[in-house]
Design a protein around this motif. Structure first.
Motif, PDB file in Angstrom:
ATOM      1  N   UNK B 142       0.845  -1.199   0.000  1.00 21.47           N
ATOM      2  CA  UNK B 142       0.000   0.000   0.000  1.00 21.47           C
ATOM      3  C   UNK B 142       0.881   1.250   0.000  1.00 21.47           C
ATOM      4  N   UNK B 143       1.904   1.237   0.864  1.00 17.91           N
ATOM      5  CA  UNK B 143       2.804   2.392   0.944  1.00 17.91           C
ATOM      6  C   UNK B 143       3.520   2.605  -0.383  1.00 17.91           C
ATOM      7  N   UNK B 144       4.045   1.524  -0.938  1.00 16.12           N
ATOM      8  CA  UNK B 144       4.801   1.649  -2.194  1.00 16.12           C
ATOM      9  C   UNK B 144       3.900   2.168  -3.305  1.00 16.12           C
ATOM     10  N   UNK B 145       2.667   1.649  -3.346  1.00 14.92           N
ATOM     11  CA  UNK B 145       1.758   2.067  -4.407  1.00 14.92           C
ATOM     12  C   UNK B 145       1.442   3.558  -4.310  1.00 14.92           C
ATOM     13  N   UNK B 146       1.276   4.070  -3.098  1.00  8.68           N
ATOM     14  CA  UNK B 146       0.953   5.494  -3.034  1.00  8.68           C
ATOM     15  C   UNK B 146       2.171   6.365  -3.321  1.00  8.68           C
ATOM     16  N   UNK B 147       3.346   5.870  -2.930  1.00  7.88           N
ATOM     17  CA  UNK B 147       4.539   6.687  -3.185  1.00  7.88           C
ATOM     18  C   UNK B 147       4.982   6.625  -4.643  1.00  7.88           C
ATOM     19  N   UNK B 148       4.426   5.679  -5.377  1.00  5.53           N
ATOM     20  CA  UNK B 148       4.777   5.581  -6.794  1.00  5.53           C
ATOM     21  C   UNK B 148       4.021   6.613  -7.627  1.00  5.53           C
ATOM     22  N   UNK B 149       2.965   7.174  -7.078  1.00 10.09           N
ATOM     23  CA  UNK B 149       2.127   8.069  -7.872  1.00 10.09           C
ATOM     24  C   UNK B 149       2.835   9.385  -8.145  1.00 10.09           C
ATOM     25  N   UNK B 150       2.567   9.915  -9.346  1.00  9.13           N
ATOM     26  CA  UNK B 150       3.114  11.227  -9.701  1.00  9.13           C
ATOM     27  C   UNK B 150       1.985  12.094 -10.217  1.00  9.13           C
ATOM     28  N   UNK B 151       1.852  13.336  -9.866  1.00  8.94           N
ATOM     29  CA  UNK B 151       2.761  13.981  -8.920  1.00  8.94           C
ATOM     30  C   UNK B 151       2.519  13.453  -7.510  1.00  8.94           C
TER      31      UNK B 151
END
Lengths: 645, 402
Positions: B142-151
């Motif tokens: 979950x953390x990785x998926x949200x931090x992958x988003x841009x911007x």
């Protein structure tokens, strides 16, 4: 229609604009670099645009409305950040306006997301980030709402499913050698059937009115790609609910070591709980849980309800499997056979449900493990059955015993009776279990109808066990002093076997011919008893004996009479203390004693009345016959020596 | 699965052995030779677990499995399964069954069974431990998926932060009785047995971690204690016994305890305090050298963790990595302020990629690992039954029954 040309023309203009804009966009897409001139024209166009539209640097359009929308819907959402309490607790209108707000923001985020070039515009980027931020808050809130709803609308089982718990606590198998009570076992087996009638139903684990709320939360969370969060909370809450339910069913977490070291009573108790809980859990609880998962998650292709279900049910299932494994690991013991048969039967019965709940598509091994457990329980049951047979063959007396019904006979016959209650299962399991020595059980005679009962594997094994029991009793009887007592012991025990067989379902399995043989044995022992007890005394009463003895040594009739009475008193003294609990058998023995002994005495007295002399006849035939009735009553008596002479 | 790859090789070895045994039955020298082969195989198998890479204690990329990674643990379990199969061959095949019902085996075999049963409980606890690792994995995803988003905005950072805080607290609270502050309020009902009517808000569950997480073993069960008990009565056979069947029983016991010890060290498990000191591999024995080395290596790691004060998370390489990346990314999301400097964003992106990769390795490896632990479980059960059968026959051969 009439409301205006203006509208129509406006439409026309807009159509033109849209078409032109499309051209411009297509052209912009096609061309990599813009000349300064073009840029200028476009920027002029930008300034010409009414406030409704903003042109991105790279070209692209976005409704400026979105800013207002984000502001508006953002307020709806953020209001709940400061407000305490739960949205769904405030009614459906609040909930639906919140969900609507979330959906609108999602739309905006999606629009922005599908035009990445917009993001290079500072303003747009900021809007997008704000929308994301609001959405994140909303998701977090929705997760809490979800957990709240799941907990608040959780439903406990209707009590009818719980009703047969009482059996577990009262009913502990006690077929150990120590138990002499006859009906302990019979009273137990009835407990199992009561469960099967009503347990095929599904229940609502969550109140139906909450389903739509959960689904609507699921749908917005899934739309925001928050499915992982949703599932995690969902699984955790449902897993807790299952754990709590198991606690209500009093299922305890046990280690393999604990289970293996448990004594028979504790094990029976845990095993009974296992049987009872597994049925409820699989047939009612988990099937309902599975339906619930399908109901909530079935529409979203992204998550497999199967997998979510396994995550919820998995650890509870391992608990059941491991207890079964621990039982099956133990040394096979006759005392555990019925418990394991109960476990086997319930598992076999639930196998279809288990297969559909834990199919292989889920990648879970639980279904396979249950199948393996079933076969291990089968092996254990067979092992225990063989152990029982060994026990019947080799059990030897450990302490002195009387001529009455032996505990071992009682135990074995009760065991046989209980075996019959597992007829179908045992017929299946014993089918391939070597029944060496089965030939000793007789084939029904020609002409007698062979019922399916008599010929089934269980019947063959039961007859073998009964034969082995007889052999065991014959050997055991040798430990008793004197042949008469041995015969009484065997009669008591064989008679008990006959009664047990005749008065129960066992009768069908043994067949009349077999029972006749057993009764024949009984008669043989009765004759042998009379012979070994009375032959020497009866010899005294026989007239022809005189012929063999020289006249000088020939005892007088009087002395023979006295000797006979002395012998009778001796026998009377010992055999009044013996016990023949069965009144019919006792009566039969009295009668045959009378017929053989008293008749002979009467004849002797009648023939030799004169020689003996009236005053020397201490008992007439009737008196003696009455004394015979004291035999086998279990209280030692003696005929007072005062009456002598 | 690697287990099946090994299958072929050890089965062929067994059949060779059986021929040897049958042809030279009763020959003591043959027995000694067999014992030697057994020891040699044990020694070789365990030295396979030491890659050149890890012996020079560098963590650079290597074709072999990184020390204490999921793949390495699976290899360790394969080694166990092989040793176990071979042990059984030595103990049972071609033997006079009465041998194992006579001293000293009449004492050693029940002791071996005792250890086997404890190993089963450890397997169950570790199976459960893997479940809790999977929980962590989900949070990391979950953390990785949200931090992958841009911007990358505050919304995503916040979401990541929550997940990561939950992740770290789940790693901590899984094995202590609690006491770690949970990062997130969560809902729960009354404790077990309460009948489940009342709804109450509690803070004792880290980020919605299920209370059911203590399942698999009872609450007072301690993994460290099991190891202690398992190794308490482990004494190397001496004198004449050292050349008899007592030796393989001893060796297999050491192997079992070592493998279980390593499993508990690698994977979160209920109550592991003092694990580092509870078991020692005997140093003087030739066949145990690789094990001694591995034991030291794992022991060092355990002590390092214990020194840090925090109760140790599993030493599994992937868990360690997840913990480290989680901490670093938590810092990043915690101090997140838009806009983020490019290089900081790149640094985070690299870590996120690392985290995603770790999650992928967990996704691929944990379920097969669980299956393999279950395989070990079943193998132990089966072997126990087989040896019991032999004992049973040995007992009955003197007094044949119906």
């Amino acid at each position: 229609m009439e409301d205006g040309e203006s509208t129509a023309t406006d439409h026309e203009v807009q159509n033109h604009l849209a078409a032109a804009a499309k051209h411009i966009m297509m052209a912009l897409k096609a061309c990599r670099n813009l000349t300064d001139d073009t840029k200028k024209v476009l920027s002029d166009l930008n300034s010409c645009l009414p406030n409704k539209l903003i042109l991105g640097e790279c070209g692209g359009w976005l409704l400026i409305d979105s800013e207002e929308q984000i502001k508006h819907y953002g307020e709806v959402i953020m209001r709940w950040e400061t407000e305490l309490g739960m949205i769904w607790d405030h009614g459906d209108t609040e909930a639906s306006s919140y969900l609507n707000a979330v959906t609108e923001i999602q739309k905006i985020v999606k629009t922005i997301g599908s035009h990445p070039m917009l993001l290079s515009n500072g303003k747009q980027k900021e809007l997008s980030l704000r929308a994301h931020h609001i959405l994140q808050r909303a998701m977090s809130k929705l997760k809490q709402e979800l957990m709240h709803i799941l907990i608040q609308h959780k439903q406990c089982f209707a009590p009818e499913y719980m009703s047969f718990r009482s059996h577990v606590e009262d009913a502990v198998y006690d077929e150990s050698f120590i138990s002499v009570e006859e009906d302990v076992i019979e009273s137990l087996s009835s407990g199992d059937d009561s469960g099967s009638s009503s347990d095929k139903c599904l229940v609502n684990l969550i109140h139906p009115k909450a389903i739509s709320s959960i689904k609507s939360i699921a749908s917005v969370m899934f739309a925001s790609e928050d499915d992982k969060e949703f599932c995690r909370s969902f699984v955790n809450i449902r897993k807790d609910a299952l754990e709590e339910y198991l606690a209500i069913l009093r299922m305890e977490q046990l280690t393999m070591e604990d289970t293996l070291k448990m004594d028979q009573n504790a094990l029976s108790c845990e095993g009974k709980k296992w049987v009872w809980a597994l049925r409820i859990i699989i047939r009612v609880y988990l099937r309902s849980e599975r339906c619930f998962c399908d109901q909530i998650l079935g529409e979203f292709g992204r998550v497999s309800p199967n997998r979510i279900f396994i995550e919820i049910a998995g650890s509870a299932m391992w608990q059941f499997i491991n207890f079964g494994e621990a039982i099956a690991m133990g040394t096979p013991q006759p005392e555990r056979l019925f418990l394991v048969l109960d476990m086997y039967e319930v598992l076999a019965d639930l196998m279809l449900d288990i297969d559909s709940l834990f199919n292989e598509e889920t990648g879970s091994r639980i279904g396979i493990e249950f199948h393996e457990l079933l076969s291990r329980l089968a092996d254990y049951a067979k092992g225990s059955f063989s152990e029982f047979r060994n026990c019947v063959v080799s059990d030897r007396p450990r302490k002195p015993f009387s001529s009455g019904i032996h505990r071992f006979t009682n135990y074995t016959m009760n065991y046989l009776k209980t075996l019959i209650t597992y007829r179908e299962t045992l017929n299946f399991l014993l089918h391939d279990l070597g029944a060496d020595g089965l030939d000793c059980s007789p084939e029904p005679e020609n002409g007698e109808e062979i019922s399916s009962y008599v010929s089934c594997p269980l019947a063959q094994h039961a007859r073998l066990l009964a034969s082995l029991l007889q052999e065991n009793l014959e050997n055991r009887s040798k430990f008793l002093k004197g042949e008469p007592m041995q015969h009484i012991f065997l009669m008591n025990n064989i008679n008990y076997m006959v009664q047990k067989i005749k008065d129960s379902e066992l009768r069908q399995y043994f067949g009349d011919e077999w029972i006749r043989r057993l009764i024949g044995n009984l008669h043989r022992h009765a004759n042998d008893y009379i012979r070994t007890t009375w032959s020497s005394a009866l010899l005294l009463l026989k007239d022809h004996v005189e012929l063999d003895v020289s006249p000088f040594h020939r005892p007088s009739h009087r002395s023979r009479c006295n000797k006979f009475i002395a012998a009778f008193e001796e026998i009377y003294k010992s055999q009044t203390g013996w016990v023949v609990p069965d009144s019919q058998l006792r009566e039969d023995l009295h009668i045959s004693t009378s017929q053989k002994v008293i008749q002979a005495y009467r004849g002797f007295i009648g023939r030799n009345f004169a020689q003996i002399g009236d005053q020397y006849i201490r008992y007439n035939g009737d008196e003696l016959e009455n004394l015979v009735l004291d035999f086998f009553e279990g209280s030692t008596r003696s005929l007072g020596s005062s009456r002598r002479r | 699965m690697p287990a099946t790859e090994y299958q072929g090789s050890f089965l062929s070895r067994i059949s060779i052995r059986r021929n040897q045994v049958v042809s030279m039955d009763g020959n003591h020298e043959q027995e000694l030779e067999e014992l030697e082969i057994f020891q040699k195989n044990i020694s070789e198998r365990f030295s396979d677990l030491i890659s050149d890479d890890s012996s020079s204690s560098s963590n650079s990329a290597s074709s072999s499995e990184p020390f204490l990674s999921i793949a390495w643990v699976r290899k360790l379990l394969d080694v166990f399964l092989c040793c176990e199969a071979e042990f059984k061959a030595v103990l049972i095949m071609g033997r006079d069954p009465s041998l194992i019902s006579k001293p000293p085996l009449d004492r050693l075999i029940p002791e071996l069974f005792d250890r086997a049963v404890k190993a089963l409980d450890i397997c169950n606890a570790v199976m459960h431990g893997i479940d809790s690792v999977r929980q962590c994995q989900k949070l990391a995803e979950i953390a990785a998926a949200s931090l992958e988003q841009r911007p990358l905005g505050e919304g995503q950072a916040r979401r990541a932060k929550k997940a990561l805080a939950g992740l770290l607290s789940a790693m901590g609270i899984d094995e202590t009785s609690g006491g770690h502050k949970s990062a997130e309020r969560s809902w729960s009902f009354g404790r077990r047995g309460g009948g489940g009517g009342g709804v109450s808000v509690t803070k004792d569950r880290g980020s919605g971690q299920s209370r059911a997480s203590t399942w698999g073993v009872p609450k007072n069960w301690s993994a460290a204690k099991q190891i202690q008990v398992m190794s308490a009565n482990l004494v190397a056979p001496r004198g004449a016994e050292a050349s008899g069947l007592a030796m393989p029983v001893y060796i297999m016991s050491i192997v079992t305890v070592f493998v279980m010890w390593a499993l508990i060290a690698a994977i979160p498990c209920q109550e592991r305090t003092g694990l580092a000191t509870h078991f020692q591999v005997p140093r003087q024995l030739g066949w145990a050298q690789s094990m001694v080395w591995l034991h030291e290596k794992i022991g060092e790691e355990l002590k390092k963790k214990e020194k840090k004060g925090a109760s140790p998370v599993g030493l599994l390489e992937e868990i360690q990595k997840m913990e480290k990346l989680g901490q670093s990314l938590l810092e990043f999301s915690d101090g997140f302020q838009y806009p983020v400097p490019e290089e900081k964003l790149d640094e985070a992106a690299a870590q996120v990629a690392d985290l995603t990769e770790t999650c992928r390795r967990m996704e691929d490896g944990l379920v097969p690992l669980q299956h393999q632990i279950r395989e070990v479980f079943h193998r132990i059960v089966r072997s126990r039954t087989e040896v019991l059968d032999v004992l049973d026959h040995a007992g009955k051969s003197s007094a044949p029954s119906v």
